[in-house]
Design an enzyme around this catalytic site. Structure first.
Site, PDB file in Angstrom:
ATOM      1  N   ASP A  47     -62.806 -79.619-101.112  1.00 23.83           N
ATOM      2  CA  ASP A  47     -62.350 -79.685-102.503  1.00 23.83           C
ATOM      3  C   ASP A  47     -61.705 -78.371-102.927  1.00 23.83           C
ATOM      4  O   ASP A  47     -62.027 -77.310-102.393  1.00 23.83           O
ATOM      5  CB  ASP A  47     -63.563 -80.021-103.398  1.00 23.83           C
ATOM      6  N   HIS A  57     -52.602 -79.003-101.091  1.00 22.11           N
ATOM      7  CA  HIS A  57     -52.939 -79.957-100.029  1.00 22.11           C
ATOM      8  C   HIS A  57     -52.302 -79.518 -98.709  1.00 22.11           C
ATOM      9  O   HIS A  57     -52.917 -79.581 -97.647  1.00 22.11           O
ATOM     10  CB  HIS A  57     -52.465 -81.375-100.390  1.00 22.11           C
ATOM     11  N   LEU A  65     -66.043 -82.525 -79.325  1.00 24.00           N
ATOM     12  CA  LEU A  65     -66.291 -82.787 -80.748  1.00 24.00           C
ATOM     13  C   LEU A  65     -65.792 -84.178 -81.159  1.00 24.00           C
ATOM     14  O   LEU A  65     -64.706 -84.591 -80.760  1.00 24.00           O
ATOM     15  CB  LEU A  65     -65.535 -81.728 -81.572  1.00 24.00           C
TER      16      LEU A  65
HETATM   17  C1  IPE Z   1     -64.023 -85.280-103.618  1.00 23.74           C
HETATM   18  O1  IPE Z   1     -63.211 -84.459-104.390  1.00 23.74           O
HETATM   19  C2  IPE Z   1     -63.178 -86.103-102.698  1.00 23.74           C
HETATM   20  C3  IPE Z   1     -62.545 -85.390-101.588  1.00 23.74           C
HETATM   21  C4  IPE Z   1     -62.669 -84.111-101.336  1.00 23.74           C
HETATM   22  C5  IPE Z   1     -61.743 -86.206-100.721  1.00 23.74           C
HETATM   23  P1  IPE Z   1     -62.724 -84.890-105.840  1.00 23.74           P
HETATM   24  O2  IPE Z   1     -61.908 -83.786-106.367  1.00 23.74           O
HETATM   25  O3  IPE Z   1     -62.086 -86.220-105.787  1.00 23.74           O
HETATM   26  O4  IPE Z   1     -64.108 -85.025-106.645  1.00 23.74           O
HETATM   27  P2  IPE Z   1     -64.428 -84.785-108.170  1.00 23.74           P
HETATM   28  O5  IPE Z   1     -63.413 -85.558-108.952  1.00 23.74           O
HETATM   29  O6  IPE Z   1     -64.323 -83.335-108.430  1.00 23.74           O
HETATM   30  O7  IPE Z   1     -65.822 -85.282-108.345  1.00 23.74           O
HETATM   31  C1  IPE Z   2     -59.406 -81.948-102.589  1.00 24.32           C
HETATM   32  O1  IPE Z   2     -58.790 -81.102-103.495  1.00 24.32           O
HETATM   33  C2  IPE Z   2     -58.441 -82.879-101.899  1.00 24.32           C
HETATM   34  C3  IPE Z   2     -58.580 -84.285-102.313  1.00 24.32           C
HETATM   35  C4  IPE Z   2     -59.473 -84.735-103.151  1.00 24.32           C
HETATM   36  C5  IPE Z   2     -57.666 -85.223-101.714  1.00 24.32           C
HETATM   37  P1  IPE Z   2     -58.455 -81.559-104.967  1.00 24.32           P
HETATM   38  O2  IPE Z   2     -57.114 -82.185-104.975  1.00 24.32           O
HETATM   39  O3  IPE Z   2     -59.535 -82.389-105.538  1.00 24.32           O
HETATM   40  O4  IPE Z   2     -58.379 -80.160-105.712  1.00 24.32           O
HETATM   41  P2  IPE Z   2     -59.039 -79.777-107.102  1.00 24.32           P
HETATM   42  O5  IPE Z   2     -60.490 -80.103-107.012  1.00 24.32           O
HETATM   43  O6  IPE Z   2     -58.331 -80.576-108.143  1.00 24.32           O
HETATM   44  O7  IPE Z   2     -58.796 -78.318-107.225  1.00 24.32           O
HETATM   45 MG    MG Z   3     -61.251 -81.955-106.572  1.00 17.88          MG
END
Ligand code: IPE
Ligand code: IPE
Ligand code: MG
Length: 281
Positions: free
Chosen positions: A35, A52, A146
């Protein structure tokens, strides 16, 4: 050229990895909620998708080092069921990134003896991605290093609903009795069937929540929350998470004394039996 691409640790990595192996257990299964990509980019006045893209570098680094360390399974939460509700252009970019990564990395994974698997509603992914993913899984299926398990269009509740449906159908068709339903039968109907439960769950980006990830499987996982955004999380941070994990006492509901007796190889105690049931060790 081929050899260059092989996953050989540097002298410094080798030293750290040897120290880690000597200081305790290397987790058999590490799961990561990757995240913070969006916030990483926003902080730099870049579009979220730049985060990303940068996050792919962290995936590469962490996969490589898990392979070197002898981690059995690495599950990466890459896209949740709920992530489909993000703005359409972000979803498309994520799918394109996934496609490109599969195109560019499959050979390298294969050369490094990595076996690729995936969990989630794979049939919801764009056709091209499904095809590349199926190819990569098939190319690497005989590998013995792995196991890299990608959670794509995945959520714990989605998985539990599917498992309940499958089990209910078997009861209705008389294949199993109500009394056959127990923890191991439920585990066998999850997408992770055959994969040990995560020993260590890492979440980057500083949030203290599981966001619908592996709700059943995380029952006794050790949690490590890193304040770093995913694009910043590299091998030295993984080493730190493993060191932290090695200092935990996993009690599985028992008391320290029982755990110590079990670890000291005492007689086959209650603790040993419970450990065996839960961890499969
Ligand atoms: C969790 O992150 C999902 C992934 C890392 C794929 P999100 O950004 O979607 O989760 P929330 O919205 O902070 O709970
Ligand atoms: C995690 O990073 C990647 C996915 C959930 C696909 P985020 O896109 O949720 O990034 P933040 O949490 O908004 O910073
Ligand atoms: Mg996120």
């Amino acid at each position: 050229m081929e050899l260059e691409a092989l996953n050989k640790p540097t002298a410094e990595d080798k030293k750290i990895q040897e120290e880690l192996r000597a200081s305790g257990n290397i987790p058999g299964h590490i799961a990561i909620i990757m995240d913070g990509n969006g916030r990483w980019a926003t902080k730099r006045f870049l579009p979220r998708v730049a985060g990303h893209r940068e996050g792919v570098g962290s995936v590469r680094d962490i996969v490589e080092v898990c392979g070197q360390l002898g981690v059995g399974y690495l599950t990466l939460y890459a896209f949740s069921t709920e992530n489909w509700n993000r703005p359409q252009d972000e979803v498309s970019t994520l799918m394109r990134l996934l496609l490109n990564s599969l195109r560019e990395e499959t050979d390298k994974l294969h050369r490094n003896n990595v076996r690729l698997t995936a969990i989630g509603a794979i049939d919801k992914l764009p056709g091209e991605v499904q095809k590349k993913l199926a190819d990569a899984i098939s190319i690497t299926k005989g590998n013995t290093g792995l196991t890299l398990n990608l959670a794509l269009s995945y959520s714990g509740r989605w998985e539990l609903v599917n498992a309940v449906r499958e089990i209910a159908l078997k009861v209705r068709q008389g294949e199993i009795e109500l009394d056959d339903i127990n923890e191991s039968l439920i585990s066998d109907h999850l997408t992770t069937s055959g994969i040990p439960e995560p020993d260590l769950l890492i979440r980057t980006g500083g949030e203290y929540r599981v966001s619908n990830f592996m709700l059943w499987q995380l029952a006794y996982s050790e949690l490590f929350i890193s304040p770093l955004y995913w694009p910043e999380f590299r091998r030295q941070h993984l080493y730190e998470a493993i060191r932290d994990y090695q200092n935990r006492e996993r009690r599985f509901g028992l008391v320290s004394e029982q755990v110590r007796r079990r670890n000291n190889g005492g007689e086959k105690s209650l603790a040993a039996k419970i450990f065996q049931t839960i961890t499969g060790e």
